[in-house]
Design a protein around this motif. Structure first.
Motif, short mmCIF file in Angstrom:
data_model
loop_
_atom_site.label_atom_id
_atom_site.label_comp_id
_atom_site.label_asym_id
_atom_site.label_seq_id
_atom_site.Cartn_x
_atom_site.Cartn_y
_atom_site.Cartn_z
N THR A 125 -45.47 -25.49 -1.48
CA THR A 125 -44.54 -25.67 -0.37
C THR A 125 -43.46 -24.60 -0.46
O THR A 125 -42.78 -24.47 -1.48
CB THR A 125 -43.87 -27.06 -0.42
OG1 THR A 125 -44.87 -28.07 -0.44
CG2 THR A 125 -42.98 -27.26 0.81
N ASN A 152 -40.34 -23.28 2.06
CA ASN A 152 -39.58 -23.41 3.31
C ASN A 152 -38.67 -22.19 3.48
O ASN A 152 -37.83 -21.92 2.63
CB ASN A 152 -38.74 -24.68 3.30
CG ASN A 152 -39.58 -25.93 3.16
OD1 ASN A 152 -39.69 -26.49 2.09
ND2 ASN A 152 -40.21 -26.36 4.24
N ASN A 202 -45.00 -18.97 10.93
CA ASN A 202 -45.33 -20.20 11.65
C ASN A 202 -46.62 -20.84 11.15
O ASN A 202 -46.87 -22.02 11.42
CB ASN A 202 -45.43 -19.92 13.15
CG ASN A 202 -44.09 -19.60 13.77
OD1 ASN A 202 -43.04 -19.94 13.22
ND2 ASN A 202 -44.10 -18.92 14.90
N LYS A 203 -47.45 -20.08 10.45
CA LYS A 203 -48.73 -20.62 9.97
C LYS A 203 -48.60 -21.41 8.68
O LYS A 203 -49.57 -22.00 8.22
CB LYS A 203 -49.73 -19.49 9.80
CG LYS A 203 -50.17 -18.86 11.13
CD LYS A 203 -51.17 -17.74 10.90
CE LYS A 203 -51.60 -17.11 12.22
NZ LYS A 203 -52.55 -15.98 12.01
N GLY A 204 -47.43 -21.38 8.04
CA GLY A 204 -47.22 -22.21 6.87
C GLY A 204 -47.30 -21.47 5.55
O GLY A 204 -47.54 -20.25 5.49
N THR A 205 -47.14 -22.24 4.48
CA THR A 205 -47.00 -21.68 3.14
C THR A 205 -48.22 -20.87 2.71
O THR A 205 -48.08 -19.75 2.20
CB THR A 205 -46.74 -22.82 2.13
OG1 THR A 205 -45.54 -23.50 2.50
CG2 THR A 205 -46.60 -22.27 0.72
N ASP A 265 -45.00 -27.06 19.08
CA ASP A 265 -45.53 -27.11 17.72
C ASP A 265 -46.85 -26.35 17.59
O ASP A 265 -47.22 -25.95 16.48
CB ASP A 265 -45.73 -28.56 17.29
CG ASP A 265 -44.40 -29.28 17.09
OD1 ASP A 265 -43.37 -28.59 16.95
OD2 ASP A 265 -44.38 -30.52 17.12
#
Length: 632
Positions: free
Chosen positions: A334, A336, A351-354, A590
């Motif tokens: 994770t 952020n 935007n696609k994440g970790t 989202d």
């Protein structure tokens, strides 16, 4: 055949049904709530707990300690046990008997639960109970705690939380050598007793939600501490812990800390220091698993590279502009990053994440040296390798905070290509800056600048970064520099932007006070306007910004987005979160850029009457009629 009928808390109802009712059958009525005391006393002899909670008691009932003379059906004295727990919680008690320690029933009491009453003080006799190990007195009106508390040497757990008028603990609190857990949450404490280091068995302490300004020096003597919650106070200096303390969890969020010193915490696994003023972190915590440092002023995450077991890292809302590629090889699950002025990573990747971010960083490890990753423009980044780079930032300048540029900067003005002076105290730049005829990069972040000298407009600048300063008016000297490609004026106090003739590629104006969409050069490809008060997007935005690929409008006051934005074929990333949008559903936001643009294009192609229906507010609750209108 009915012989007895009891209505708990309903004495009036009993008398109404049977005027001759006097509580027959051996039941013992107690004034103040109709409590069946005898039943509770019998049960206490069977399980060791006298429970009188939630009965509306305004005073301790008389006779509750007379167990020796208690008569009941099928009495078997050899099966009776000692009463070790007294539960008077959730009542309306204003006082406890002063001689509570002399009552025969309570000779073996170990736990006293008086949570949620109206007590303003505790009797001194309470702490003379010879076997008392646990005191739960939260949610009362306590103003102080008697000094006799410190004589109850057998106490292992104390909870005094939710007593807003409690401002201090006894001076000799350190005498409680057996104390394991202390909770004084959301009270009025302004300090902890200096003697707290004497609580040598203390493992868990929670004093969050007070007004504590400093942690006493005695804290260093707590060698068995496992968890410490000091959050939501006014602490400005990081606490000092005992060497090799087995601390596992530390929470200091929402204080006034500005730094975390180099301290060895070999067992620490969870560290929360969000909502402070931290500018850096120097952790020696090899077992750290969770690190939450959001909403601070941190500029680099290089410290995370040495935390081999780190799994969760939250650095959102800081001043991080560059992520080290080595972060891609860590064990993070994770990460952020929201609210940081990141330069070298595209918004669509974020935007696609970790997983996608770490994959991208890992791919960058084989690229150019680290210096070339600090800026966006590749030709500008190459300058970092030259001798013409002067870096006077606070992290590399040992002489303290600069208030002016030293004369050495101007000794060889023709060969200075990069000038950096971050996190210092500059209120202005000297006119001599205009003599740096080869200057390509000017980076003055975290200072006190409010204007620039006029000679700056003659420099061949390609990149200017002036974030975190005190500009209230846009520096007009930057409007007509033909070589300027990257301009960052984020985190200032700008209210408007004039038209610019510069051929900009990147314009960063995040976290200012703009209320109108700024006029931008048509050459802009990246435009960051997050954290302002912008209320409208121009309908002709596709014509105004024909080359834009990244548009960040998060955390503004937008209520609508023109459907024409959907026709911007070059747009690859648009961020609209944190706006009071009425025409685009959260589910569409989202899903990301492609879903937003598709929705806007479909809206543009829809008939006018259909568009009107889409823009009208949708009510999801039927309006009642008739007698239900009062309830509505």
């Amino acid at each position: 055949k009915l012989q007895f009928l009891y209505f708990i808390g309903g004495g009036k109802m009993q008398r109404k049904m049977n005027p001759g009712f006097r509580g027959g059958g051996g039941g013992m009525m107690v004034k103040g709530g109709g409590v069946m005391l005898k039943e509770a006393m019998v049960r206490s002899l069977q399980n060791g707990s006298l429970v009188l909670s939630g009965r509306g008691l305004e005073q301790v009932p008389e006779g509750f300690d007379r167990l020796d003379s208690l008569e009941y059906d099928n009495k078997t004295w050899w099966q009776e046990c000692e009463v070790v727990k007294l539960d008077l919680s959730h009542n309306k008690l204003r006082a406890l008997p002063e001689n509570i320690h002399e009552l025969p029933l309570l000779g073996d009491i170990q736990v006293v639960n008086i949570i949620e009453n109206a007590l303003e003080e505790l009797p001194t006799g309470l702490f003379k109970l010879p076997s008392l190990t646990k005191l739960l007195a939260s949610s009362n009106n306590l103003r102080s705690v008697p000094d006799t508390l410190t004589t109850a040497l057998q106490l292992k757990e104390i909870d005094l939380s939710m007593n807003p008028n409690l401002t201090c603990l006894p001076t000799a609190f350190g005498n409680l050598h057996s104390l394991v857990t202390l909770r004084v949450v959301k009270c009025g404490l302004t300090e902890l007793p200096e003697s707290i280091g004497g609580c040598s068995s203390l493992q868990n302490i929670n004093v969050s939600g007070n007004s504590i300004t400093r942690v006493p020096e005695g804290f260093v003597l707590l060698r068995n501490l496992l968890t410490a919650d000091l959050s939501c106070n006014k602490i400005s200096e990081f606490p000092v812990f005992a060497p090799n303390v087995p601390l596992v969890t530390l929470d200091v969020h929402q204080n006034r800390l500005t730094g975390v010193p180099s301290v060895m915490l070999p067992s620490l696994k969870d560290f929360v220091a969000s909502y402070n003023g931290l500018s850096g972190v120097d952790l020696q915590t090899p077992k750290l698993v969770t690190l939450d440092i959001r909403d601070n002023k941190i500029q680099t995450v290089d410290f995370a590279l040495g935390l081999k077991e780190l799994v969760h890292l939250n650095i959102s809302n800081n001043n991080v502009s560059v992520l080290p590629p080595e972060l891609g090889s860590t064990n993070l699950s994770t990460l952020n990053l929201e609210g940081n002025p990141l330069k070298a990573i595209r918004r669509d990747i974020l935007n696609k994440g970790t997983a996608e971010v770490l994959k991208y960083l890992k791919s960058r490890q084989a690229d150019a040296p680290r210096e070339q990753q600090d800026v966006i423009d590749e030709t500008v980044a190459n300058v970092e390798a030259f001798k013409g780079c002067i870096d006077l930032s606070k992290k590399s300048h040992v002489a303290g905070v600069l208030t002016s540029l030293p004369p050495s900067v101007f000794e060889d003005p023709a060969n200075v290509h990069v000038l950096k002076c971050n996190n210092q105290g500059l209120a202005s730049l000297p006119r001599e800056v205009g003599y740096l005829s080869s200057l390509c990069v000017l980076e003055i972040c975290g200072n006190k600048l409010h204007c620039l000298p006029d000679d700056v407009q003659r420099l061949p600048l390609a990149q200017v970064v002036l974030s975190r300063n005190c500009f209230t008016v846009f520096p007009h000297q930057l409007c007509s520099i033909p070589t300027l490609r990257h301009l960052d004026l984020s985190m200032n106090r700008l209210t408007s932007i004039p038209p610019m003739a510069a051929q900009l590629d990147t314009l960063v104006l995040s976290d200012n006070s703009l209320v109108e969409f700024p006029p931008c050069p048509r050459t802009v490809t990246t435009l960051q306007l997050a954290g302002n008060g912008i209320t409208d997007i121009p309908v002709d935005l596709p014509a105004l910004l024909p080359k834009v690929t990244t548009l960040d409008l998060t955390n503004n006051n937008l209520s609508t987005v023109p459907a024409e934005v959907g026709t911007m074929t070059t747009l690859r990333s648009i961020a609209l979160q944190g706006n009071p949008l009425r025409t685009i559903r959260r589910a569409i936001l989202d899903k990301g850029t492609e879903a937003i643009l598709t929705y806007l294009r479909d809206k543009l192609a829809a008939p006018p009457e259909h568009q009107a229906r889409q823009q009208a507010p949708q009510y999801h609750h039927a309006v009642p009629s008739g007698r239900n209108i009062r309830t509505f």
